[in-house]
Motif scaffolding. Sequence first.
Motif, PDB file in Angstrom:
ATOM      1  N   UNK A   9      -1.014   3.348 -29.339  1.00 53.70           N
ATOM      2  CA  UNK A   9      -1.580   3.807 -28.178  1.00 53.70           C
ATOM      3  C   UNK A   9      -3.197   4.199 -28.922  1.00 53.70           C
ATOM      4  N   UNK A  10      -4.037   4.359 -28.002  1.00 48.11           N
ATOM      5  CA  UNK A  10      -5.100   4.646 -28.248  1.00 48.11           C
ATOM      6  C   UNK A  10      -5.278   6.172 -27.537  1.00 48.11           C
ATOM      7  N   UNK A  11      -6.465   6.949 -27.706  1.00 53.15           N
ATOM      8  CA  UNK A  11      -6.586   8.139 -27.283  1.00 53.15           C
ATOM      9  C   UNK A  11      -7.556   7.905 -25.675  1.00 53.15           C
ATOM     10  N   UNK A  12      -8.401   7.155 -25.812  1.00 48.39           N
ATOM     11  CA  UNK A  12      -9.428   7.111 -24.610  1.00 48.39           C
ATOM     12  C   UNK A  12      -9.594   5.995 -23.898  1.00 48.39           C
ATOM     13  N   UNK A  33      -1.263   0.866 -23.150  1.00 43.26           N
ATOM     14  CA  UNK A  33      -2.146   1.595 -22.575  1.00 43.26           C
ATOM     15  C   UNK A  33      -1.350   2.529 -21.856  1.00 43.26           C
ATOM     16  N   UNK A  34      -1.877   3.590 -21.585  1.00 42.07           N
ATOM     17  CA  UNK A  34      -1.546   4.682 -20.864  1.00 42.07           C
ATOM     18  C   UNK A  34      -2.551   4.986 -19.633  1.00 42.07           C
ATOM     19  N   UNK A  35      -2.255   6.055 -18.701  1.00 42.98           N
ATOM     20  CA  UNK A  35      -3.139   6.311 -17.648  1.00 42.98           C
ATOM     21  C   UNK A  35      -4.369   6.820 -18.064  1.00 42.98           C
ATOM     22  N   UNK A  36      -4.489   7.588 -19.364  1.00 42.16           N
ATOM     23  CA  UNK A  36      -5.700   8.019 -19.875  1.00 42.16           C
ATOM     24  C   UNK A  36      -6.694   7.052 -20.366  1.00 42.16           C
ATOM     25  N   UNK A  37      -6.028   5.619 -20.409  1.00 43.37           N
ATOM     26  CA  UNK A  37      -6.961   4.639 -21.106  1.00 43.37           C
ATOM     27  C   UNK A  37      -7.136   3.807 -20.119  1.00 43.37           C
ATOM     28  N   UNK A 278      10.388  -4.828 -32.345  1.00 45.56           N
ATOM     29  CA  UNK A 278       8.989  -4.129 -32.034  1.00 45.56           C
ATOM     30  C   UNK A 278       9.255  -2.703 -31.953  1.00 45.56           C
ATOM     31  N   UNK A 279       8.152  -1.781 -32.551  1.00 42.39           N
ATOM     32  CA  UNK A 279       8.639  -0.309 -32.452  1.00 42.39           C
ATOM     33  C   UNK A 279       7.193   0.307 -31.544  1.00 42.39           C
ATOM     34  N   UNK A 280       7.801   1.344 -30.790  1.00 42.04           N
ATOM     35  CA  UNK A 280       6.763   1.869 -29.899  1.00 42.04           C
ATOM     36  C   UNK A 280       6.701   3.551 -30.395  1.00 42.04           C
ATOM     37  N   UNK A 281       5.943   3.745 -31.269  1.00 43.01           N
ATOM     38  CA  UNK A 281       5.707   5.425 -31.554  1.00 43.01           C
ATOM     39  C   UNK A 281       4.527   5.798 -30.701  1.00 43.01           C
ATOM     40  N   UNK A 282       4.752   6.239 -29.528  1.00 41.42           N
ATOM     41  CA  UNK A 282       3.567   6.387 -28.520  1.00 41.42           C
ATOM     42  C   UNK A 282       3.245   7.889 -28.634  1.00 41.42           C
TER      43      UNK A 282
END
Length: 338
Positions: A9-12, A33-37, A278-282
């Motif tokens: 994931x990314x921060x912005x 992607x999350x809501x913040x992105x 696949x790994x998701x370390x979010x």
Amino acid sequence: MGFGALFVDIDGTSLSDADRELLLRPQVAGVILFGRNTQSAEQTAQLAAAIHAVRDDLIVSVDQEGGRVQRLRDGVTRLPPMAALGRLYQRDAEKALYAAREVGYLMAAELRSLGVDLSFAPVLDLEYGRNTVIGDRAFAPKSDEIVALAGAFVAGMHEAGMAATGKHFPGHGWADADTHSSDAVDDRDFGEIWEQDLVPFRKLVDAGLDAVMPAHVLYPACSDQPAGFSSFWLQDVLRSRLAFEGVIFSDDLSMKAAHTAGGYAQRAEMALNAGCDVLLPCNNREGALEVVEYLVAKGFKPSPSLLSMRGKAIVHDKERLARGSVLCAELWQEVSDV
């Protein structure tokens, strides 16, 4: 060594230099992607393009189920919770199946038009009325209804050029806990799970489901590890008994229910040994970097099957998209009337 890759994931709302550096690592296969992105549709399209510009093989993903779990909302259709389709099915099964296919198409087509490759959908859990984190994310309380509705939804996704990911294997509906913040336990025996919760997975695997995401739920009568860390569930049941040949995504390795495995490297090792591709370390950059270094040290490489998760270039039907938006507004009435 075996296969192993990361979705990070990314921060912005745009890429930083640190993000670009991470995305260039060959162990990284995609971005979630999350809501913040996802501030708006236009901005999300620009972000997806920027990610693909770093490496054109990266897969851009998001949770765009509908209802409570829709990361991008501005500039796209507000999707109903899947329970709305289940309620419609009780009155008019034929109309509900048509609606499920059109909502699946609409969701996927809107994302594909923005350059997003993959939405982690659909939810195949049964709604027992026990787990509020699942709740109206589930299509229905009965497995045969989920098979019909989710099958139509997946068909719509495929028509729009998007692969489908069934979650949360082998079923999250019974465990009365949110694995994001606490441990979840399902004490039922395998026979009961096989005859109920596993039916949608069994049927949709037979129908060509592209990927599966396991639950961070412990089923102590079946295995001493949560499903995402359990070779019994992922290899003996999913790969062997169900003959699933698609991609297995871990659920978020930062969830509270994943902490029993230890640090991030230990969680990665257990998930890969169990059978995850696949790994998701979010939401933990240090944890993601720890997993990268673990994969480097062990010589893991991304699975070639991940190519099937990339979005396909399809010219979408604008009239169909418009009809789908109207249909979604009608489906919201299904849940607002309750």
